[in-house]
Design a protein around this motif. Structure first.
Motif, PDB file in Angstrom:
ATOM      1  N   ARG A  63       0.805  -1.237   0.000  1.00 10.86           N
ATOM      2  CA  ARG A  63       0.000   0.000   0.000  1.00 10.86           C
ATOM      3  C   ARG A  63       0.835   1.283   0.000  1.00 10.86           C
ATOM      4  N   TRP A  64       2.156   1.148  -0.125  1.00  9.17           N
ATOM      5  CA  TRP A  64       3.033   2.322   0.064  1.00  9.17           C
ATOM      6  C   TRP A  64       2.611   3.521  -0.789  1.00  9.17           C
ATOM      7  N   LYS A  65       2.350   3.260  -2.089  1.00  9.53           N
ATOM      8  CA  LYS A  65       2.017   4.384  -2.987  1.00  9.53           C
ATOM      9  C   LYS A  65       0.683   5.002  -2.585  1.00  9.53           C
ATOM     10  N   GLY A  86      12.401  10.548  -2.817  1.00 10.34           N
ATOM     11  CA  GLY A  86      12.666   9.114  -2.974  1.00 10.34           C
ATOM     12  C   GLY A  86      12.563   8.700  -4.437  1.00 10.34           C
ATOM     13  N   PRO A  87      11.952   7.539  -4.729  1.00 12.29           N
ATOM     14  CA  PRO A  87      11.919   7.056  -6.114  1.00 12.29           C
ATOM     15  C   PRO A  87      10.936   7.795  -7.020  1.00 12.29           C
ATOM     16  N   GLY A  88      10.208   8.778  -6.501  1.00 10.39           N
ATOM     17  CA  GLY A  88       9.476   9.707  -7.375  1.00 10.39           C
ATOM     18  C   GLY A  88       8.024   9.370  -7.681  1.00 10.39           C
ATOM     19  N   GLY A 103      11.045  18.447  -7.128  1.00 10.32           N
ATOM     20  CA  GLY A 103      11.467  17.455  -6.141  1.00 10.32           C
ATOM     21  C   GLY A 103      12.852  17.755  -5.591  1.00 10.32           C
ATOM     22  N   VAL A 104      13.006  17.537  -4.300  1.00 10.51           N
ATOM     23  CA  VAL A 104      14.326  17.674  -3.646  1.00 10.51           C
ATOM     24  C   VAL A 104      14.645  16.377  -2.927  1.00 10.51           C
ATOM     25  N   ASP A 105      15.844  15.891  -3.125  1.00 12.28           N
ATOM     26  CA  ASP A 105      16.307  14.733  -2.352  1.00 12.28           C
ATOM     27  C   ASP A 105      17.824  14.832  -2.242  1.00 12.28           C
ATOM     28  N   LEU A 106      18.327  14.299  -1.128  1.00 19.12           N
ATOM     29  CA  LEU A 106      19.764  14.352  -0.885  1.00 19.12           C
ATOM     30  C   LEU A 106      20.501  13.222  -1.608  1.00 19.12           C
ATOM     31  N   ARG A 129      19.128  18.104  -6.294  1.00 15.82           N
ATOM     32  CA  ARG A 129      19.803  17.398  -5.208  1.00 15.82           C
ATOM     33  C   ARG A 129      20.212  18.437  -4.169  1.00 15.82           C
ATOM     34  N   ALA A 130      19.559  18.399  -3.041  1.00 16.83           N
ATOM     35  CA  ALA A 130      19.850  19.388  -1.990  1.00 16.83           C
ATOM     36  C   ALA A 130      19.386  18.841  -0.652  1.00 16.83           C
ATOM     37  N   ARG A 131      19.853  19.517   0.399  1.00 17.11           N
ATOM     38  CA  ARG A 131      19.390  19.198   1.744  1.00 17.11           C
ATOM     39  C   ARG A 131      18.132  19.999   2.031  1.00 17.11           C
ATOM     40  N   ALA A 132      17.177  19.347   2.667  1.00 18.48           N
ATOM     41  CA  ALA A 132      15.948  20.056   3.034  1.00 18.48           C
ATOM     42  C   ALA A 132      16.272  21.224   3.974  1.00 18.48           C
ATOM     43  N   GLN A 133      17.410  21.135   4.650  1.00 21.15           N
ATOM     44  CA  GLN A 133      17.788  22.176   5.624  1.00 21.15           C
ATOM     45  C   GLN A 133      18.302  23.449   4.958  1.00 21.15           C
ATOM     46  N   ALA A 147       5.884  16.250   2.235  1.00 21.44           N
ATOM     47  CA  ALA A 147       6.898  15.217   2.519  1.00 21.44           C
ATOM     48  C   ALA A 147       6.159  13.969   2.980  1.00 21.44           C
ATOM     49  N   THR A 148       6.429  12.841   2.320  1.00 21.06           N
ATOM     50  CA  THR A 148       5.779  11.609   2.751  1.00 21.06           C
ATOM     51  C   THR A 148       6.818  10.686   3.377  1.00 21.06           C
ATOM     52  N   PHE A 149       6.527  10.239   4.576  1.00 25.97           N
ATOM     53  CA  PHE A 149       7.380   9.329   5.353  1.00 25.97           C
ATOM     54  C   PHE A 149       8.831   9.810   5.387  1.00 25.97           C
ATOM     55  N   PRO A 150       9.001  11.076   5.761  1.00 27.06           N
ATOM     56  CA  PRO A 150      10.363  11.634   5.765  1.00 27.06           C
ATOM     57  C   PRO A 150      11.195  11.101   6.925  1.00 27.06           C
ATOM     58  N   THR A 151      12.496  11.237   6.799  1.00 29.97           N
ATOM     59  CA  THR A 151      13.380  10.897   7.917  1.00 29.97           C
ATOM     60  C   THR A 151      13.398  12.107   8.856  1.00 29.97           C
ATOM     61  N   GLU A 152      14.306  12.074   9.830  1.00 27.70           N
ATOM     62  CA  GLU A 152      14.257  13.125  10.860  1.00 27.70           C
ATOM     63  C   GLU A 152      14.566  14.526  10.321  1.00 27.70           C
ATOM     64  N   PHE A 153      14.930  14.644   9.027  1.00 31.77           N
ATOM     65  CA  PHE A 153      15.195  15.989   8.495  1.00 31.77           C
ATOM     66  C   PHE A 153      13.971  16.879   8.662  1.00 31.77           C
ATOM     67  N   VAL A 154      12.775  16.265   8.704  1.00 32.80           N
ATOM     68  CA  VAL A 154      11.554  17.065   8.728  1.00 32.80           C
ATOM     69  C   VAL A 154      11.302  17.720  10.094  1.00 32.80           C
TER      70      VAL A 154
HETATM   71  C1  SAM Z   1      11.874   7.266   3.822  1.00 32.87           C
HETATM   72  S1  SAM Z   1      12.411   7.964   2.312  1.00 32.87           S
HETATM   73  C2  SAM Z   1      10.840   8.593   1.733  1.00 32.87           C
HETATM   74  C3  SAM Z   1      10.800   8.682   0.234  1.00 32.87           C
HETATM   75  C4  SAM Z   1       9.439   9.027  -0.360  1.00 32.87           C
HETATM   76  N1  SAM Z   1       8.967  10.311   0.106  1.00 32.87           N
HETATM   77  C5  SAM Z   1       8.418   7.943  -0.083  1.00 32.87           C
HETATM   78  O1  SAM Z   1       7.325   8.247   0.435  1.00 32.87           O
HETATM   79  O2  SAM Z   1       8.696   6.789  -0.388  1.00 32.87           O
HETATM   80  C6  SAM Z   1      13.274   9.421   2.813  1.00 32.87           C
HETATM   81  C7  SAM Z   1      13.936  10.165   1.668  1.00 32.87           C
HETATM   82  O3  SAM Z   1      14.460  11.374   2.200  1.00 32.87           O
HETATM   83  C8  SAM Z   1      15.743  11.590   1.626  1.00 32.87           C
HETATM   84  N2  SAM Z   1      16.490  12.451   2.580  1.00 32.87           N
HETATM   85  C9  SAM Z   1      17.083  12.069   3.738  1.00 32.87           C
HETATM   86  N3  SAM Z   1      17.626  13.144   4.341  1.00 32.87           N
HETATM   87  C10 SAM Z   1      17.375  14.214   3.551  1.00 32.87           C
HETATM   88  C11 SAM Z   1      17.662  15.607   3.650  1.00 32.87           C
HETATM   89  N4  SAM Z   1      18.330  16.114   4.689  1.00 32.87           N
HETATM   90  N5  SAM Z   1      17.251  16.415   2.656  1.00 32.87           N
HETATM   91  C12 SAM Z   1      16.571  15.919   1.589  1.00 32.87           C
HETATM   92  N6  SAM Z   1      16.254  14.616   1.446  1.00 32.87           N
HETATM   93  C13 SAM Z   1      16.647  13.771   2.419  1.00 32.87           C
HETATM   94  C14 SAM Z   1      16.322  10.198   1.437  1.00 32.87           C
HETATM   95  O4  SAM Z   1      17.354  10.202   0.473  1.00 32.87           O
HETATM   96  C15 SAM Z   1      15.085   9.417   1.020  1.00 32.87           C
HETATM   97  O5  SAM Z   1      14.937   9.414  -0.372  1.00 32.87           O
END
Ligand code: SAM
Length: 239
Positions: A63-65, A86-88, A103-106, A129-133, A147-154
Motif C-alpha cells: 500500500r506504500w504508494k 525518494g523514487p518519485g 522534487g528535492v532529495d539528498l 539534489r539538496a538538503r531540506a535544511q 513530505a511523505t514518510f520523511p526521515t528526521e530531516f523534517v
Molecule cells: C523514507 S524515504 C521517503 C521517500 C518518499 N517520500 C516515499 O514516500 O517513499 C526518505 C527520503 O528522504 C531523503 N532524505 C534524507 N535526508 C534528507 C535531507 N536532509 N534532505 C533531503 N532529502 C533527504 C532520502 O534520500 C530518502 O529518499
C-alpha cells in the motif's frame, strides 16, 4: 584476602556497580542498534536505492504508494515542493494531476530513480539534489511543501525555517508522518512491532506541534484510512 582482591570483589558484588554495568551494557546495545539502523537506512536510500520500492511494498503490504497519495488530498495551489521525493512516485502523480511539482532529495541514486520514472512516463519535473535544511529556492515561491514518510530531516528546525521561508503567505506544509495497522492479524502485529523496533512507528502529531508553531506554522492532525491502515498526517498553514 589481598586488598586488591577485596576491592575487586566489592566492585563485582556491589549492587550499584552491577546496576551500572547493566545499564552500561544496555546503553552499548542501544547505541549499537541505533548505529545499525542508521547504516541500514543510509544504504537503503543510497547504495541500495534499487531495493527501496520492494522494501516499501513489503512493509506496507503493497500500500506504500496509496499511503503517499493521501498527502495529495491536502495539497493546494499548483507550485508544490516535495521534500525527500525518494523514487518519485508522488511526483509522477502530482504532475499527472496538473500540479507543477519540484522534487528535492539528498540521495543521488534516488534522484536517478525518480528521473528514470518521470522520463518513462514522459513527464518533465525539475529535480534538485539538496538538503531540506538549505533549500535553493527563492522566498515565498511554493503553495504547498509536501513530505511523505520523511526521515528526521523534517523535524530539524533548519528545515522547518526553510519551509516557512519558501512557502507563500497562504501556503501549507503537508507531512505524511506514518501508518498504523488497525487489524489484529499476525502480519499486522508483526509489522507494528517491526515499525516500533526500527523507530519507524508513526510519531504522535502533537509532538511535532511546538516546533511547527515556533516557525510560524499552525498545524492540525489528520487521519486518512487506506484499507485496514490509518495514515497520520500533519497539515500546517503558514500564519
Ligand atoms: C523514507 S524515504 C521517503 C521517500 C518518499 N517520500 C516515499 O514516500 O517513499 C526518505 C527520503 O528522504 C531523503 N532524505 C534524507 N535526508 C534528507 C535531507 N536532509 N534532505 C533531503 N532529502 C533527504 C532520502 O534520500 C530518502 O529518499
Amino acid at each position: 584476602m589481598e586488598k586488591g582482591e577485596a576491592s575487586l570483589r566489592s566492585r563485582l558484588y556491589d549492587p550499584v556497580a552491577i546496576h551500572a554495568a547493566g545499564s552500561f551494557l544496555e546503553d552499548a546495545m542501544q547505541r549499537f542498534w541505533l548505529n545499525f539502523l542508521r547504516l541500514f537506512f543510509r544504504l537503503l536510500y543510497n547504495e541500495f536505492a534499487w531495493s527501496y520500492d520492494l522494501v516499501a511494498w513489503l512493509v506496507s503490504l503493497g500500500r506504500w504508494k496509496a499511503w503517499g497519495r493521501t498527502a495529495l488530498h491536502h495539497c493546494r495551489g499548483t507550485q508544490v515542493l516535495e521534500l525527500g521525493h525518494g523514487p518519485g512516485h508522488l511526483l509522477v502523480t502530482l504532475r499527472k494531476r496538473g500540479y507543477d511539482p519540484v522534487g528535492v532529495d539528498l540521495s543521488v541514486n534516488m534522484g536517478r530513480r525518480a528521473r528514470r520514472r518521470l522520463d518513462s512516463a514522459g513527464l518533465s519535473v525539475p529535480l534538485v539534489r539538496a538538503r531540506a535544511q538549505t533549500l535553493p529556492f527563492r522566498d515565498e515561491y511554493f503553495d504547498t511543501v509536501v513530505a511523505t514518510f520523511p526521515t528526521e530531516f523534517v523535524i530539524d528546525h533548519r528545515t522547518l525555517r526553510e519551509v516557512t521561508r519558501t512557502l507563500r503567505a497562504d501556503g501549507r506544509l503537508v507531512v505524511a508522518l506514518g501508518a498504523r495497522f488497525e487489524g489484529e492479524g499476525l502480519i499486522a502485529s508483526f509489522l507494528t512491532w517491526l515499525y516500533r523496533v526500527t523507530g519507524q512507528a508513526a510519531p504522535c502529531p502533537s509532538a511535532f506541534e511546538p516546533s511547527l508553531r515556533e516557525v510560524g506554522l499552525s498545524p492540525r492532525a489528520v487521519c486518512e484510512r487506506v484499507g485496514q491502515t490509518t495514515i497520520l498526517l500533519v497539515v500546517a498553514e503558514k500564519d
